[in-house]
Design a protein around this motif. Sequence first.
Motif, mmCIF file in Angstrom:
data_model
loop_
_atom_site.group_PDB
_atom_site.id
_atom_site.type_symbol
_atom_site.label_atom_id
_atom_site.label_comp_id
_atom_site.label_asym_id
_atom_site.label_seq_id
_atom_site.Cartn_x
_atom_site.Cartn_y
_atom_site.Cartn_z
ATOM 1 N N GLY A 490 0.792 -1.231 0.000
ATOM 2 C CA GLY A 490 0.000 0.000 0.000
ATOM 3 C C GLY A 490 0.819 1.272 0.000
ATOM 4 N N GLY A 491 2.060 1.196 0.486
ATOM 5 C CA GLY A 491 2.948 2.344 0.464
ATOM 6 C C GLY A 491 2.814 3.302 1.627
ATOM 7 N N ALA A 492 1.695 3.259 2.350
ATOM 8 C CA ALA A 492 1.459 4.227 3.425
ATOM 9 C C ALA A 492 1.946 3.722 4.775
ATOM 10 C CB ALA A 492 -0.028 4.573 3.509
ATOM 11 N N GLY A 497 2.608 -2.419 10.516
ATOM 12 C CA GLY A 497 1.168 -2.291 10.340
ATOM 13 C C GLY A 497 0.527 -1.184 11.142
ATOM 14 N N VAL A 498 1.325 -0.382 11.844
ATOM 15 C CA VAL A 498 0.810 0.705 12.679
ATOM 16 C C VAL A 498 1.369 2.053 12.253
ATOM 17 C CG1 VAL A 498 0.745 1.661 15.024
ATOM 18 C CG2 VAL A 498 0.455 -0.801 14.684
ATOM 19 N N HIS A 499 2.680 2.109 12.066
ATOM 20 C CA HIS A 499 3.347 3.378 11.785
ATOM 21 C C HIS A 499 3.542 3.580 10.287
ATOM 22 C CE1 HIS A 499 4.499 2.228 15.916
ATOM 23 N NE2 HIS A 499 4.334 3.520 16.148
ATOM 24 N N PRO A 500 3.483 4.825 9.849
ATOM 25 C CA PRO A 500 3.652 5.106 8.421
ATOM 26 C C PRO A 500 5.050 4.797 7.905
ATOM 27 C CG PRO A 500 2.532 6.933 9.519
ATOM 28 C CD PRO A 500 3.068 6.026 10.594
ATOM 29 N N THR A 501 5.142 4.658 6.601
ATOM 30 C CA THR A 501 6.433 4.655 5.915
ATOM 31 C C THR A 501 6.910 6.101 5.813
ATOM 32 O OG1 THR A 501 5.331 4.929 3.779
ATOM 33 C CG2 THR A 501 5.745 2.668 4.511
ATOM 34 N N ALA A 502 8.105 6.307 5.300
ATOM 35 C CA ALA A 502 8.577 7.679 5.062
ATOM 36 C C ALA A 502 7.632 8.389 4.107
ATOM 37 C CB ALA A 502 9.997 7.652 4.493
ATOM 38 N N ARG A 503 7.120 7.680 3.123
ATOM 39 C CA ARG A 503 6.162 8.278 2.181
ATOM 40 C C ARG A 503 4.859 8.621 2.889
ATOM 41 N NH1 ARG A 503 5.890 5.459 -3.562
ATOM 42 N NH2 ARG A 503 8.055 6.183 -3.379
ATOM 43 N N GLY A 504 4.460 7.770 3.816
ATOM 44 C CA GLY A 504 3.265 8.065 4.602
ATOM 45 C C GLY A 504 3.448 9.287 5.464
ATOM 46 N N TYR A 505 4.645 9.432 6.060
ATOM 47 C CA TYR A 505 4.924 10.621 6.864
ATOM 48 C C TYR A 505 4.936 11.881 5.998
ATOM 49 C CZ TYR A 505 6.064 7.996 11.127
ATOM 50 O OH TYR A 505 5.991 7.207 12.260
ATOM 51 N N ALA A 506 5.438 11.763 4.765
ATOM 52 C CA ALA A 506 5.427 12.910 3.857
ATOM 53 C C ALA A 506 3.993 13.308 3.519
ATOM 54 C CB ALA A 506 6.207 12.581 2.584
ATOM 55 N N LEU A 507 3.138 12.324 3.322
ATOM 56 C CA LEU A 507 1.721 12.607 3.069
ATOM 57 C C LEU A 507 1.107 13.352 4.240
ATOM 58 C CD1 LEU A 507 -0.879 12.142 1.356
ATOM 59 C CD2 LEU A 507 -1.167 9.998 2.598
ATOM 60 N N LEU A 508 1.417 12.904 5.454
ATOM 61 C CA LEU A 508 0.907 13.574 6.648
ATOM 62 C C LEU A 508 1.446 14.997 6.745
ATOM 63 C CD1 LEU A 508 1.217 10.604 9.133
ATOM 64 C CD2 LEU A 508 -0.897 11.861 8.713
ATOM 65 N N ALA A 509 2.726 15.184 6.427
ATOM 66 C CA ALA A 509 3.313 16.523 6.475
ATOM 67 C C ALA A 509 2.567 17.469 5.540
ATOM 68 C CB ALA A 509 4.795 16.462 6.107
ATOM 69 N N ASN A 510 2.190 16.967 4.373
ATOM 70 C CA ASN A 510 1.412 17.805 3.455
ATOM 71 C C ASN A 510 0.080 18.222 4.063
ATOM 72 O OD1 ASN A 510 3.232 17.943 1.348
ATOM 73 N ND2 ASN A 510 2.364 16.223 0.215
ATOM 74 N N GLU A 511 -0.578 17.289 4.743
ATOM 75 C CA GLU A 511 -1.860 17.608 5.365
ATOM 76 C C GLU A 511 -1.686 18.624 6.490
ATOM 77 O OE1 GLU A 511 -4.863 16.543 4.138
ATOM 78 O OE2 GLU A 511 -3.505 15.842 2.557
ATOM 79 N N PHE A 512 -0.592 18.513 7.235
ATOM 80 C CA PHE A 512 -0.324 19.490 8.287
ATOM 81 C C PHE A 512 -0.092 20.872 7.679
ATOM 82 C CE2 PHE A 512 -0.295 16.038 11.126
ATOM 83 C CZ PHE A 512 -0.080 16.471 12.435
ATOM 84 N N MET A 513 0.655 20.940 6.583
ATOM 85 C CA MET A 513 0.908 22.239 5.958
ATOM 86 C C MET A 513 -0.376 22.854 5.399
ATOM 87 S SD MET A 513 4.666 22.034 4.121
ATOM 88 C CE MET A 513 4.554 20.367 3.440
#
Length: 545
Positions: A490-492, A497-513
Motif C-alpha cells: 500500500g505504500g502508506a 502495520g501501525v506506523h507510516p512509511t517515510a512516504r506516509g509521513y510525507a503525506l501527513l506533512a502535506n496535510e499538516f501544511m
Amino acid sequence: MKNIKYVLLSAVLIGFTACNDEADFEELLDNPTEQVTFPELTAGSANFAKYVSIGNSLTAGFTDNALFISGQENSMPNILSQKFALVGGGDFTQPLMDDNIGGLLFGGNQNTDGSFGPRLFFDGSGPASLPATSTTEAFAPSLGSKNNMGVPGAASFHLLYDGYGNPANLVTDPPSANPYFVRMASAPNATVLSDALAQQPTFVSLWIGNNDVLGYATSGGDQTVAAITPLTGPPGVGFDQTIGAIVGALQASGAQGVMANIPYVTSIPHFTTVPHNPLDPSNPDFGPQIPLLNSIFGALNPIFNAVDPNRAIVFSETEASAVVIKDESLNDISTTIIGALNASPTFPAFIAQFGLPAQAAPLVANLLGVTYGQTRQANANDLLVLPSSKVIGTVNMESVAALMAQGLPQALAGQFSVEGVSLPLEDKWVLLPTEQDEIKLATDAFNIVLEAAATTAGFAFVDANSLMSQLDNGGYSDGNFVLTSSLVTGGAFSLDGVHPTARGYALLANEFMKEIDETYGSNFEASGNLLDIGNYPTNYPPTLQ
C-alpha cells in the motif's frame, strides 16, 4: 520576486500518448507549454523561528517497529522543519539513534521485547526482524535540547509525568520510565512538556492520544496489558483535563501550533491484514488433520448447539476455515461441557480412539470443558492482530507441558495444542467486536476533546482520522501515487502495520501544511511547496545498518 515553474515533462508525456505522427509531435514542440506561475512562499502570521514537535512514536519517526536514524530523518516533524526553514524557521535537532538497526541496549544487553528490538525488513514473504544488534544504549543520554520531543510509547498523561525520564525508573517492576525519554530528558525529574516549553517555542505541533487507545487494541483488548485512558479525571489521569493542561500551557507560553486527532486503530493494517479464515485445507500440515479434528469437535458440537449454534466448530475440506478463538464475552459453559461428557455413555469409547483408557474419561472431559468453555470460530467481524500470523498453526509448548502434567502422552498433548486449531487463540491475538466498540467510543470522545482544545487555542487542526480512513477505503491520491492501507504493497504503512512509511509521513506533512495554511494564512500549498511524496521511500533495505 516570484517563483516560476514550468510544467513540461508531464506535458511531453501526454504529447507522446496523444500524438499520432511525427508532425503532431513537431507541432507540440513548436508550441511551448504555458508557464505556470506560483506566488512567493509566505509564512502568513505563523512564526516558525523555534519549532518544537511534541508527541509519540508517530512524531518521533518510528517505522518498521523501531526507531533508527533514517526513519528519524524522514519523520514528519523533520520534514516539516525543512519547509519551515524556507520562511524563517531555525535549526531542528532530534535525539538520533546511533544506527539504522533500531532497538535499544539496556546496560549493553539487547532487548527484543515490544518496540525495543531491531527493525523489521521485508524478507520476500513478509516482515522479518533484522538479524543485527543495536548499538544504541538506553542509559546513554542524547545531550542537548531536542526540537523533536516525540517519545515512542507515550500516552497523553505521560507528557506530564516527572519520572518518565528517570533512568532509575527503568528497573522498577513494572518500569515507570520510558527509555526513549530517558535518553533525551534534561533531568530525571523533567517532564516531556516542561522540556518542550523550556525551549521557548514559537510554533509547536502536538499529536498525542493514539497510545491512549492503541495499547489496549494491539493487546487484543487485554486490560491487564494496557487499559484505555479514562475520559475524565485530573491532569495526568483523565484525557480531558490532561489535554486541557497541555494545550493550556502551550497557549500560555505564546506558542502557535497545529494539532491532530486520533485515527481509528481498526482501520490500520495491524488489524486488517490477517484474515479470520487462514486455515487452508491444501496445507499439508492442516488438511490431513481435518477428519480427526471434525471428529473431536463432533463430540462437542451437540453441546454447543444446545447452548448457542454459533459456537459449533467445523473445518471445511474444500474451503478456507476460520480459526478457533477464545471469546471472553461468551458465557463460560465449562461445567456444562464437563457434565454432558461425563454423562455420555459413548464418551469412554470416543477417547479410546486416542489410545486412552476408559478411566481417563473424567480427566479428558475436564480438559475439554476448561479449554472450550468460551470458544467459537472467528468470523469476519473479528480482527486478528498482525503478530497472530506467526502463531496460528504452531504448537504451544506451554500447553503441551500442562497437558502432559495432567497425564496425556506427549503426541496427544501436541495434537491438542495447535494454536487456532485445537487450542483456541487467546484473547490477546483477537480484537472482538465488543472491544472494537470500546475503542471506537473512546476514540470519538477523545477526538471531540482534541478538536475543542485546538479551537480554543486557535491552533490549526488536522483530521488524521479521516485521512487514515480514506487510506483504508479506496486509497488516497497524491500526485502520481495512490497510497492505501495494505501492508507492504500500500505504500502508506510500514511493516509493523501501525506506523507510516517515510512516504506516509510525507503525506501527513502535506496535510499538516494545508491546515497551517488555512489557519495562519501561509501558502505552502498555493506556492507549490507541498512535498512530492514520491521522493520518500516506502521501505528500507536490510543492508541499511
